[in-house]
Write a protein that holds these residues in place. Structure first.
Motif, mmCIF file in Angstrom:
data_model
loop_
_atom_site.group_PDB
_atom_site.id
_atom_site.type_symbol
_atom_site.label_atom_id
_atom_site.label_comp_id
_atom_site.label_asym_id
_atom_site.label_seq_id
_atom_site.Cartn_x
_atom_site.Cartn_y
_atom_site.Cartn_z
ATOM 1 N N TRP A 43 -9.061 5.758 -7.295
ATOM 2 C CA TRP A 43 -8.703 4.979 -6.269
ATOM 3 C C TRP A 43 -8.058 5.812 -5.166
ATOM 4 C CZ3 TRP A 43 -4.857 -0.081 -6.348
ATOM 5 C CH2 TRP A 43 -5.639 -0.814 -5.738
ATOM 6 N N ASP A 44 -7.753 5.102 -4.201
ATOM 7 C CA ASP A 44 -7.025 5.661 -2.995
ATOM 8 C C ASP A 44 -5.747 4.956 -2.615
ATOM 9 O OD1 ASP A 44 -8.831 7.918 -1.566
ATOM 10 O OD2 ASP A 44 -10.451 5.982 -1.600
ATOM 11 N N VAL A 45 -4.871 5.723 -2.273
ATOM 12 C CA VAL A 45 -3.311 5.025 -2.156
ATOM 13 C C VAL A 45 -3.654 4.127 -0.767
ATOM 14 C CG1 VAL A 45 -1.363 5.549 -1.225
ATOM 15 C CG2 VAL A 45 -2.088 7.042 -2.838
ATOM 16 N N ILE A 46 -4.298 4.360 0.130
ATOM 17 C CA ILE A 46 -4.246 3.744 1.480
ATOM 18 C C ILE A 46 -5.306 2.641 1.460
ATOM 19 C CG2 ILE A 46 -4.551 3.753 3.969
ATOM 20 C CD1 ILE A 46 -3.464 6.784 3.820
ATOM 21 N N ALA A 47 -5.069 1.447 1.526
ATOM 22 C CA ALA A 47 -6.085 0.322 1.606
ATOM 23 C C ALA A 47 -6.774 0.280 2.923
ATOM 24 C CB ALA A 47 -5.371 -1.182 1.490
ATOM 25 N N ASP A 48 -6.102 0.396 4.034
ATOM 26 C CA ASP A 48 -6.684 0.599 5.344
ATOM 27 C C ASP A 48 -5.733 1.378 6.679
ATOM 28 O OD1 ASP A 48 -5.251 -1.678 6.574
ATOM 29 O OD2 ASP A 48 -6.389 -2.919 5.234
ATOM 30 N N CYS A 49 -6.302 1.789 7.501
ATOM 31 C CA CYS A 49 -5.512 2.646 8.518
ATOM 32 C C CYS A 49 -6.310 3.032 9.621
ATOM 33 C CB CYS A 49 -5.071 3.921 7.956
ATOM 34 S SG CYS A 49 -6.123 4.947 7.597
ATOM 35 N N ARG A 50 -5.820 3.252 10.730
ATOM 36 C CA ARG A 50 -6.452 3.727 11.885
ATOM 37 C C ARG A 50 -6.611 5.237 11.651
ATOM 38 N NH1 ARG A 50 -2.868 0.767 14.144
ATOM 39 N NH2 ARG A 50 -2.211 2.582 15.658
ATOM 40 N N ASN B 191 -2.612 0.133 -0.712
ATOM 41 C CA ASN B 191 -3.370 -0.751 -1.864
ATOM 42 C C ASN B 191 -2.360 -1.624 -2.632
ATOM 43 O OD1 ASN B 191 -6.287 -0.873 -1.469
ATOM 44 N ND2 ASN B 191 -6.334 1.371 -1.794
ATOM 45 N N ASP B 192 -2.839 -2.299 -3.454
ATOM 46 C CA ASP B 192 -1.823 -3.324 -4.324
ATOM 47 C C ASP B 192 -1.765 -2.606 -5.452
ATOM 48 O OD1 ASP B 192 -0.663 -5.134 -5.791
ATOM 49 O OD2 ASP B 192 -2.295 -6.617 -5.961
ATOM 50 N N PHE B 193 -0.708 -1.874 -5.655
ATOM 51 C CA PHE B 193 -0.312 -1.041 -6.971
ATOM 52 C C PHE B 193 0.202 -1.745 -7.950
ATOM 53 C CE2 PHE B 193 -2.085 2.229 -4.430
ATOM 54 C CZ PHE B 193 -2.519 3.170 -5.238
ATOM 55 N N GLY B 194 0.979 -2.805 -7.468
ATOM 56 C CA GLY B 194 1.768 -3.643 -8.589
ATOM 57 C C GLY B 194 0.540 -4.518 -9.371
ATOM 58 N N GLY B 195 -0.338 -5.130 -8.581
ATOM 59 C CA GLY B 195 -1.562 -5.815 -9.279
ATOM 60 C C GLY B 195 -2.533 -4.675 -10.208
ATOM 61 N N PHE B 196 -2.675 -3.604 -9.463
ATOM 62 C CA PHE B 196 -3.392 -2.704 -10.494
ATOM 63 C C PHE B 196 -2.700 -2.257 -11.806
ATOM 64 C CE2 PHE B 196 -4.572 1.585 -11.951
ATOM 65 C CZ PHE B 196 -5.753 1.453 -11.957
ATOM 66 N N PHE B 197 -1.399 -1.867 -11.638
ATOM 67 C CA PHE B 197 -0.529 -1.425 -12.793
ATOM 68 C C PHE B 197 -0.583 -2.548 -13.752
ATOM 69 C CE2 PHE B 197 0.766 2.347 -10.233
ATOM 70 C CZ PHE B 197 0.266 3.157 -10.823
ATOM 71 N N ALA B 198 -0.290 -3.815 -13.384
ATOM 72 C CA ALA B 198 -0.237 -4.996 -14.371
ATOM 73 C C ALA B 198 -1.548 -5.220 -15.055
ATOM 74 C CB ALA B 198 -0.004 -6.151 -13.329
ATOM 75 N N ALA B 199 -2.759 -4.834 -14.290
ATOM 76 C CA ALA B 199 -4.083 -5.028 -15.035
ATOM 77 C C ALA B 199 -4.544 -3.886 -15.901
ATOM 78 C CB ALA B 199 -5.157 -5.163 -13.892
ATOM 79 N N HIS B 200 -3.827 -2.665 -15.786
ATOM 80 C CA HIS B 200 -4.064 -1.661 -16.286
ATOM 81 C C HIS B 200 -2.680 -0.913 -16.805
ATOM 82 C CE1 HIS B 200 -7.330 -2.112 -13.325
ATOM 83 N NE2 HIS B 200 -8.087 -1.805 -14.376
ATOM 84 N N PRO B 201 -2.132 -1.625 -17.869
ATOM 85 C CA PRO B 201 -0.928 -1.106 -18.421
ATOM 86 C C PRO B 201 -0.850 0.147 -19.120
ATOM 87 C CG PRO B 201 -1.675 -2.928 -19.578
ATOM 88 C CD PRO B 201 -2.649 -2.778 -18.443
ATOM 89 N N GLY B 202 -2.032 0.747 -19.609
ATOM 90 C CA GLY B 202 -2.220 1.832 -20.244
ATOM 91 C C GLY B 202 -1.927 3.048 -19.438
ATOM 92 N N VAL B 203 -2.127 2.992 -18.010
ATOM 93 C CA VAL B 203 -2.087 4.143 -17.022
ATOM 94 C C VAL B 203 -0.593 4.738 -17.294
ATOM 95 C CG1 VAL B 203 -2.065 4.907 -14.820
ATOM 96 C CG2 VAL B 203 -3.779 3.316 -15.650
ATOM 97 N N GLU B 204 -0.582 5.907 -17.716
ATOM 98 C CA GLU B 204 0.872 6.585 -17.577
ATOM 99 C C GLU B 204 1.038 7.760 -16.770
ATOM 100 O OE1 GLU B 204 0.847 7.518 -21.920
ATOM 101 O OE2 GLU B 204 1.407 5.468 -22.573
ATOM 102 N N ARG B 205 -0.290 8.123 -16.339
ATOM 103 C CA ARG B 205 -0.286 9.509 -15.428
ATOM 104 C C ARG B 205 -1.081 9.434 -14.168
ATOM 105 N NH1 ARG B 205 -3.042 13.927 -18.833
ATOM 106 N NH2 ARG B 205 -4.297 12.200 -19.845
ATOM 107 N N VAL B 206 -0.411 9.675 -13.193
ATOM 108 C CA VAL B 206 -1.151 9.605 -11.835
ATOM 109 C C VAL B 206 -1.115 10.868 -11.163
ATOM 110 C CG1 VAL B 206 -0.833 8.649 -9.534
ATOM 111 C CG2 VAL B 206 -0.045 7.377 -11.620
#
Length: 166
Positions: free
Chosen positions: A73-80, A97-112
């Protein structure tokens, strides 16, 4: 200067690793694919580590990443931004981007893992404050962008090998 938007995440529900870029460049946005610039080393590295090299169709590369437990994924959802360079991103235009939602949907992610310093800086500035008490292992890796070609490929590959370490 144009408004640009990133792609949705590529992630299986059981993902354990998340690779984050900053914002797709112009070649990627035109192609509708992550890391589409032919001189970007990302898919060459993924080929050497996971068999997800640039010779495979894009959908097959993504499937190999997901099978290995790796989300993209990318950190930035949008920008100029004008052009493709991270340095051209207008800092006060960044929306994460909505990382709270991402991590809630992917609770097994431990490494970024961050594909370069701009991805890491934007995550720490715009995302991490909204994730209190996080226990994520976070690490910046050398950028695979052709704008960062001074570092030899072998060095980048060695650094990126941490994504497949258990």
């Amino acid at each position: 200067m144009s408004q640009v938007s990133s792609f949705p995440p590529v992630a299986a529900p059981d993902a354990r690793v998340l690779i984050l870029g900053s914002m797709p460049g112009e070649a990627s946005l035109r192609a509708g694919q992550y890391y589409a610039h032919q001189r970007n080393a990302f898919w060459r590295i993924m080929g050497d580590l996971l068999g997800a090299g640039p010779a495979l169709p894009y959908a097959d590369r993504l499937a190999r990443l997901q099978a290995a437990g790796i989300a993209l994924w990318d950190v930035i959802a949008d920008c100029r931004r004008s052009g493709s360079l991270d340095a051209a991103i207008v800092k006060d235009s960044v929306r994460a981007n909505d990382f709270g939602g991402f991590f809630a949907a992917h609770p097994g992610v431990e490494r970024v893992y961050f594909n370069g310093g701009v991805a890491e800086a934007n995550f720490r500035r715009h995302v991490l404050p909204g994730l209190p008490g996080t226990t994520l292992h976070m690490q910046r890796l050398p950028s695979t962008s052709p704008a960062h070609a001074a570092r030899p490929y072998a060095e980048k590959l060695a650094a990126w090998s941490v994504i497949v370490a258990k």
